[in-house]
Every structure is written in structure tokens, then in C-alpha cells.
Design an enzyme around this catalytic site. Structure first.
Site, short mmCIF file in Angstrom:
data_model
loop_
_atom_site.label_atom_id
_atom_site.label_comp_id
_atom_site.label_asym_id
_atom_site.label_seq_id
_atom_site.Cartn_x
_atom_site.Cartn_y
_atom_site.Cartn_z
CB SER A 154 49.94 -18.20 19.49
OG SER A 154 49.82 -16.96 18.70
CG HIS A 155 49.09 -14.25 21.87
ND1 HIS A 155 48.26 -14.99 21.07
CD2 HIS A 155 48.30 -14.05 23.16
CE1 HIS A 155 47.05 -15.01 21.83
NE2 HIS A 155 47.07 -14.47 22.95
CE LYS A 158 47.93 -20.77 16.31
NZ LYS A 158 48.62 -19.43 15.82
CG ASP A 193 52.31 -14.09 17.24
OD1 ASP A 193 52.90 -14.43 16.23
OD2 ASP A 193 51.27 -14.71 17.39
NE ARG A 253 46.89 -20.82 21.90
CZ ARG A 253 46.84 -19.80 21.14
NH1 ARG A 253 46.87 -18.86 21.91
NH2 ARG A 253 46.40 -19.69 20.08
CG HIS A 262 45.74 -13.45 13.77
ND1 HIS A 262 46.74 -14.78 13.38
CD2 HIS A 262 45.58 -13.37 14.76
CE1 HIS A 262 46.85 -15.13 14.59
NE2 HIS A 262 46.12 -14.54 15.45
CG ASP A 296 49.86 -16.47 13.66
OD1 ASP A 296 50.25 -15.99 14.78
OD2 ASP A 296 49.09 -17.60 14.15
NE ARG A 297 48.88 -12.60 17.77
CZ ARG A 297 48.28 -12.03 18.97
NH1 ARG A 297 46.93 -11.62 18.72
NH2 ARG A 297 48.93 -12.28 20.00
CG ASP A 301 52.22 -18.76 16.23
OD1 ASP A 301 52.05 -17.57 16.31
OD2 ASP A 301 51.46 -19.34 15.70
#
Length: 839
Positions: A484-485, A494, A618, A395, A705, A622-623, A620
Site C-alpha cells: 500500500s502506502h 491483502k 497511494d 505486511r 479509504h 485504494d486511497r 495501490d
């Protein structure tokens, strides 16, 4: 010599063959004989191998696919019937709830009411029984007065007595089917008054006819197979309610009927098997290609094996070629010469090339080494920044660190790594950021250049990429293009290999592979596929909500907006979307729900619409973070308490995993419910690896997560976690604020971030761990430095997703919290006086 003798004339004019030419002629004949023999042997072997391959492929592509088709159709039929029954029961439940809310029913049971007499209650029972359609018997039962009455037309037996007693304790009750005189009926109970925490005045018991429910089952297309309706209580054998149709063509499938103890069991018939029939057209096509390819291979191998049998003598190759050429020139009859087997059989590939000829043909460079058309340009290591290869993903900033050129090189590294790990296909997906599409295109180009194939599932949340690696039969690896966030100017990747997220050394090894250019070369193929419908169907078949619930979904203009609203509507929720349209600029707030300011729109929307709950995902998906109607934020470690309680109730002694940022109370809650608490390092990759190592059924991080292995796959999935949360909530007769009130919260800070240069953050933590003075605290160094005291704890660690140090504190009192913070501040300033510490 007689010039008229044709034989002598022919002999005189025939070319004279040298010994070398004669040897060549004999070698050609011998070669032809050997090649024919080898060809026949190889054809026999190919025939056997093709037969085996054909049988195996037929089993997989026709027989197995037909079984899968039948299984899917069986599941669909069972699910359709269970949904129809569930819809009927939801309507009946709503009617019973509305009846229990009538003030007149509660008032008659008030012991202070002078009209509270058996006669008055009986009159009121008859009045409402007659006024409400479908009710066979209505009873108003004062608290503690229920007794056995087995001889009544609608008896009270031990089952009904237990149902009433559970109602008096305000336990949630579901309708129960009972059989009276060969007639099926439903018993429903509700406390009176229906709401409140105090002990109820009594119970409402309603008996209704179940004929309409059975009629719904009877409307099933009986030719499809056998439908069996069962009633299943925990710890008791299943009770047969009804059976229609017949079927013996496949395995049975069962589906629970939401809001009841009923189960629909369906066994397919031959008629459904015919629908599932798989035509062998594809199999025939594949077999034809394989047979054609094997014949070509047999011909090629026969030539190779013959060449190996005869050998190639480089020392005599040039004289032989010269002699043959001379002989051809001396021929007086070109047509006769061309009939010579030497010229018919000889293949240019059969002539050995001597060292001198290699130089003439340009096969050697001036230095004497064989030329290499695949020579590579050395890669500048500075163009592959080490700091973007983090502990569990890649990232960085787009433009300066993450570029399409880098993405293509990374694709080559990932494709090569996949091939080395036995994968031929890899899933690629991306989020909705403005630059994700161009980066994905470059990534795909890189993967294809290695010979690895790409399955492109398009714009989806990260959990769907994870899901696809379990769902697809031809791969268990994937890459997600996402940051992600992180804010809009970031992006990244990822990577999952063989269902394992790359972490630590496995991530940095990709950089080493790029720098060393250890790439495979080939030509892969890109295939588009859809995954969203399969993902929604899989969750719908797993999660059943016991009641109606309204939910506000804040997707933050990120990629969950294309999946979450559709899924929760399918589950029966009233969905209120908030920022669910895709916009990679994130105009309303950053896609990070762990920052309180990013949740203010969600809290306001929940209160404005009187929704039951709100959830923010978030960037993507996953949270997640949840908010309540009161405006409270339920941080993920408190969510994990509820999940642990639910799962440990069915799996006592199971391991529960959580990261170093979670509340100390989580440890106590897990232990109190019979689980084994395990603290581990932060990060979705190390957490998933530890989940697999410990075989934990549930795990979570404070960052949002949640990893659920119970009925799911164990990867972090904010969308599925929310579905399971709603399932737990709807099974309880409590508001969400009351549910989480059972998990009291200490004084705790949110995550505090201190900006630090990317290259310095880990060194700072190392210095602090080695030389810090934290009084009598107990140090934990599995991830950063966590110090536990008797009345609280503090944590400082290097963020793996941004250039910052992350801190968090928890204590029993404000004084203890302040004291712990000041200790950490003092020690941090010792290692770096320039740190801007905001406390």
C-alpha cells in the site's frame, strides 16, 4: 485304457483342480456375472446424469452466454447512441456559454444603463439572433420580469417560466426539449452576467432547433433494434421524443445522455440476437470429456462394487493363490490351461494382501507403522513473525520478514483456506514494487500446490483485484501483493475470501495454519486474465460528468498510473499526469498522500497548469487525497462530508460510517443532512465488515479509504471515489474551493506518528486506556483511545500498518488544541518516558 481314444487321452492329460481352484473358478464366474449386471445399472444411471449435466451446461454455456452476449451488445449500442447525443449537446452548451459571456448582453440589462429600454433590448436580441447560427429565438429578460406568453410563436409557458426563475437564482440548468406545433426545440437559459455570486441582472433565454439532435438518433443502424428517445424530469413520467426501428428480441437498456434530461432506451432486434449467437463448440467439447470420464468411472465403480459384494477373505487368499499356482505347474498343456476362466478373469488387484506380505513389499516401516511418503518438516515459528500478521493485512520488511519462501507457505495457507470455504479459484494481483513479482511467483506456487486454481490479473491497483472478485463468475476471492502506502522496502498481502477482506483473527489464523501445516495437496492451474478494460467500462457506464474538467493525477510512480489517466480521459477529463510512470523505487516521493510533504509536487502542478483539481493516490490505489487550485488539501473526512450530502439527498436516513480519526464536524454534517453517523475502528477490513453489517451506503477513513455502496460494490476504491467526486463537482456551478467552503474546518492536526517497537505498541495503548487521567473527557475505546471534550478531542492508537503510535487532535481554538495535546503528552510519558513526542 485305449491310447487311441482321443477323449480319454484328453481327460488323462487334463490338469486336476483342487477344491480351492474349483472355488476360485466358480467365484470368477459369479464375479463376471455380477460385474456385468452392475455395469449395466451404472451405465443407465450415468446416461441419466450425463443428460441432466448436458442440459444444465447447455443452459449455462450456450443459452445463458447468448443472453449475456445480447445484454452486452444492447448496452454497447445504447451507450454509443447516448454518447453521440452527448457530444452534440456538449458542443451546443459551449456555444450557449460563450454567448452568455458577451459583455454587451449583460450591459443592456443594467438598470443604471439609460439604454435599458424594451426597444433597445429587442434590437440587441435581433442582432445576436441573426449573428448566431441555429438560434430560432433569443430573449433578454430583466430580473423578475418574466411573464406567461402562451400565444407567441415561441411561447413562455409554465415550464419556461420555471426555467427562467431557477436561472435567476443561479441554479444550474440543463437544456429542455419542448414541442411547439409538432416541432421539437431546445430551451437554454443562462444568468446575466454568467459568473459571480451576486443576484443576476436578468436571464438569457435561447430557443434552438432540435432537428440535428434527432438526425443523430436517426443515423442509428435501425436493423439493430428499437431506439426511443425520452425526456425524464425528476418526479414526472417520461416524455416520448422520438422512436425509430423495432425490436422485441431481448430486454431494453437505458442510458442517460450526459448534460441533459434525455434518456436513450434501446430494445434489441432479431438481427442483433443473431450477432449474439453463441456457438456450442465449447459445450460439445466439455460434454465429450464428461461422457468419457463417466464411462471410465462406471467401469471402475463396477469393479469396486463387485469386490464389495464378493468380499475378500485374507485367511484363504494365500492358500488359494498357492493352489492355483500348483495347478498351473501340473498342467500338461499350457495352452489349455490358459483358457481356464480363472486365469483370464483374475486381476492382481483382486488378490488380498495379507499382513505378512505388507512387510515383504515394504509397506511397513521397522516400527510396524505404515510409511508416509508425505512426512513434513517442522516449521520454525520464528521464521513466521507474528508481528507481520496485522489487523487487516500481512505486511513487513522484505528480506528479513517477507521472503519468497514465506510467500509460498502463505500461498499454501490461503489456497487451503479458500478450498475450505468452497472456492476452487482465487484471483492474484500485484503492485509495481521491485520485489512484488518474485513474491507473487512464490505465492502462486504455494496456492497451486493445494489444488486451488489461480487467476492471474497481473499488475493492477488493489481496487481492481476487489472488482474482479465481483466481476468474475468463477470466484469471489483474491490476494493482492502490495504494501500500500509504505516505503519501498516494505511489501505484503491483502486477502479477500468470498468478497470479505480477512481481518483480525482471520488473518492470524493463516499463521496458525502455516505453523500447523494444515495444507491441502493437489495440482492447480494458473490462468492469465485482463481486468483493466472491464473496470474502465464499468465505471464509464456508471459515472457521467456534466462538464469539462482538468485534473492533475499524481500516481507517485505507483500502480494507479496504468489505470487512472486512461479512465479519466475516457470520462472526458483533460488529464495532466504527474509521476504516472511505474517505478518501484518511488524516486519522487513515498506513495503516501496523507503526508503533506508528499503533496507539494501535486499542489505546484495544479497551480502551474491552472487545473481545476488535483488528486494523489497511494501505492495501490485504494486511497486518495484531493488538492484545490488555491493549494488547499481536502482531507478525506471533508471529502466524506460532500459524499454524504450527495448520497443522503437521494437516500434520507441512510447510515454513514467513519473512523475514529475523522473530524467531529463530520458527525454534525451527517446529522444535519438527515443521515445516521456511525463511528468505527480504523482499517479497510473492519470498515468493510461494518459497512456490510449496517448496510451503509457510504463510509470513509481519514487515511483516504472511501467506501461507496451507492451504485458500486462497497469496497475502498480511490479511483472510483475520484470519479464520483468529479461527477458531483461538474453538476454544480461552483469552483471546488467554493464547494468545500460550505464545510468550515476547525483547527486540526494531521496524523502525528511516534515510533514504537512493533511488539510494544498495543500494550502501551492498553496501559494508557486502563490508567490514564484525561480529566473530564469522554473516552471511546473502539480503536485505541479517543477523548472528546466540549471544545475538541484527541486520539492515540496503535498503527496497524507500521511500528508507531498514531495521534490526531482537533479543537475550536489554538489554546484548546494546545491544552488537549499537553494532556495526552503527560499521560503518554507516564506509561513510557522514552517516547519522542513532537509537541
Amino acid at each position: 485304457m485305449n491310447p487311441q481314444d482321443p477323449l480319454k487321452s484328453k481327460a488323462d492329460t487334463a490338469p486336476h483342480l483342487s477344491r480351492s481352484a474349483q472355488r476360485a473358478l466358480e467365484a470368477a464366474k459369479r464375479k463376471a456375472a455380477i460385474q456385468q449386471k452392475v455395469l449395466l445399472i451404472l451405465l443407465g444411471i450415468a446416461l441419466v446424469i450425463n443428460a441432466i449435466i448436458g442440459f444444465v451446461l447447455y443452459q449455462k454455456m450456450v443459452v445463458k452466454q447468448q443472453q449475456l452476449n445480447l445484454s452486452n451488445l444492447t448496452q454497447e449500442v445504447a451507450a454509443e447512441r447516448s454518447k453521440a447525443l452527448s457530444r452534440y449537446l456538449q458542443q451546443q452548451t459551449a456555444a450557449i456559454d460563450q454567448l452568455a459571456a458577451e459583455p454587451e448582453l449583460s450591459a443592456i440589462l443594467d438598470f443604471t444603463n439609460p439604454e435599458n429600454t424594451p426597444e433597445a433590448r429587442e434590437q440587441l436580441e435581433q442582432k445576436w439572433q441573426q449573428a448566431t447560427a441555429g438560434i430560432l429565438k433569443l430573449r433578454l429578460i430583466p430580473i423578475g420580469s418574466a411573464e406567461l406568453d402562451r400565444e407567441a410563436e415561441f411561447p413562455i409557458r409554465y415550464a419556461e417560466l420555471d426555467l427562467i426563475q431557477r436561472t435567476e437564482k443561479r441554479e444550474a440548468t440543463l437544456p429542455e426539449l419542448v414541442q411547439i406545433n409538432n416541432r421539437w426545440m431546445f430551451n437554454w437559459t443562462r444568468p446575466l452576467p454568467a459568473t459571480g455570486k451576486e443576484t443576476p441582472l436578468g436571464s438569457l433565454m435561447v430557443t434552438t432547433d432540435a432537428t440535428e439532435l434527432l438526425n443523430i438518433l436517426n443515423t442509428s443502424e435501425q436493423a439493430l433494434g428499437e431506439f426511443i428517445l425520452l425526456q425524464q424530469f425528476a418526479g414526472s413520467p417520461a416524455q416520448l421524443v422520438a422512436k425509430i426501428g423495432s425490436g422485441t428480441a431481448g430486454s431494453s437498456m437505458q442510458n442517460n445522455v450526459a448534460g441533459s434530461y434525455l434518456v436513450v432506451k434501446f430494445t434489441p432486434s432479431e438481427h442483433l440476437l443473431q450477432r449474439a449467437e453463441e456457438l456450442p463448440a465449447l459445450w460439445l467439447t466439455v460434454i465429450s470429456v464428461i461422457v468419457a470420464g463417466s464411462l471410465a468411472l462406471v467401469w471402475f465403480l463396477s469393479k469396486i462394487l463387485v469386490r464389495a459384494e464378493l468380499g475378500d477373505d485374507k485367511s484363504t487368499a494365500a492358500p488359494l493363490l498357492a493352489d492355483v499356482t500348483k495347478t498351473r505347474k501340473e498342467s500338461v498343456d499350457a495352452s489349455d490351461a490358459m483358457t481356464d476362466p480363472l486365469f483370464q478373469k483374475q486381476d492382481i488387484l483382486d488378490i488380498a494382501v495379507i499382513d505378512e506380505d505388507e512387510n515383504i513389499l515394504g509397506l511397513q516401516s521397522a516400527s510396524g507403522k505404515k510409511s508416509n511418503t508425505g512426512s513434513r518438516t517442522k516449521i520454525n515459528e520464528d521464521s513466521i513473525p507474528a508481528e507481520i500478521f496485522r489487523s487487516y493485512d500481512i505486511r513487513g520488511l522484505v528480506g528479513s520478514q517477507i521472503t519468497p519462501e514465506f510467500a509460498q507457505l502463505l500461498g499454501q495457507a490461503i489456497g487451503s483456506e479458500a478450498i475450505d470455504q468452497g472456492e476452487q479459484n482465487i484471483v492474484v494481483a500485484r503492485d509495481a514494487r521491485t520485489h512484488s513479482e518474485s513474491l507473487t511467483q512464490a505465492l502462486v506456487r504455494g496456492i497451486l500446490r493445494t489444488g486451488c486454481n489461480v487467476i492471474n490479473i497481473g499488475v493492477v491497483p488493489t481496487p481492481l483485484m476487489y472488482f474482479s472478485t465481483f466481476h468474475f463468475d468463477d470466484t469471489s476471492s483474491g490476494v493482492m501483493v502490495t504494501a500500500s502506502h509504505n516505503p519501498k522496502e516494505y511489501n505484503g498481502f491483502k486477502v479477500v475470501m468470498n468478497n470479505r477482506a480477512l481481518a483480525d483473527d482471520a488473518v492470524t489464523d493463516l499463521r496458525a495454519r502455516i505453523i500447523g501445516q494444515r495444507f491441502h495437496q493437489g495440482l492447480g492451474e494458473e490462468t492469465p486474465r485482463t481486468i483493466i478494460p472491464d473496470y474502465i467500462d464499468r465505471i464509464f457506464s456508471d459515472v457521467a460528468l456534466a462538464g469539462n474538467v482538468s485534473v492533475v493525477i499524481d500516481a507517485g510512480n505507483a500502480v494507479t498510473g496504468i489505470v487512472a489517466p486512461a479512465l479519466f480521459e475516457e470520462l472526458g477529463c483533460e488529464v495532466i499526469p504527474l509521476f504516472c510512470d511505474l517505478d518501484g523505487e518511488f524516486p519522487n516521493h513515498d506513495p503516501d498522500p496523507t503526508i503533506e510533504k508528499n503533496l507539494q509536487h501535486l499542489i505546484a502542478k495544479v497551480q502551474e497548469t491552472n487545473a481545476d483539481i488535483g488528486v494523489a493516490f497511494d501505492g495501490d490505489g485504494d486511497r486518495l487525497v484531493v488538492v484545490t487550485p488555491k493549494g488547499d488539501i481536502i482531507w478525506p473526512d471533508r471529502l466524506l462530508m460532500l459524499f454524504a450530502k450527495d448520497i443522503l439527498a437521494r437516500n434520507p436516513g441512510a447510515d454513514v460510517l467513519f473512523d475514529v480519526k475523522c473530524s467531529r464536524q463530520l458527525n454534525q454534517v451527517i446529522s444535519s443532512y438527515g443521515g445516521r453517523p456511525i463511528m468505527w475502528k480504523t482499517g479497510h477490513s473492519p470498515m468493510k465488515a461494518k459497512m456490510e453489517e449496517t448496510q451503509a451506503l457510504i463510509g470513509g477513513e481519514y487515511s483516504g479509504h472511501i467506501f461507496i455502496k451507492d451504485r458500486w460494490y462497497g469496497f475502498d476504491d480511490g479511483i472510483y471515489a475520484m470519479a464520483r467526486l468529479l461527477e458531483i463537482i461538474t453538476l454544480r456551478d461552483q469552483k471546488i474551493d467554493d464547494i468545500f467552503a460550505a464545510f468550515p474546518q476547525l483547527l486540526i492536526t494531521p496524523e502525528i506518528k511516534i515510533p514504537v517497537a512493533e511488539q510494544d505498541k498495543f500494550a502501551l495503548i492498553a496501559k494508557l486506556s486502563d490508567g490514564g487521567d484525561f480529566a473530564n473527557g469522554t473516552a471511546t475505546t473502539i480503536d485505541g483511545l479517543r477523548i472528546d471534550y466540549t471544545k475538541g478531542w484527541g486520539l492515540v492508537r496503535a498503527s496497524n500498518t507500521s511500528p508507531a503510535l498514531t495521534l490526531r487532535f482537533e479543537a475550536e481554538s489554538a489554546e484548546a488544541l494546545e491544552k488537549i495535546q499537553q494532556i495526552f503528552k503527560r499521560e503518554l510519558l507516564k506509561v513510557d518516558k522514552t517516547l519522542a513526542i513532537p509537541f
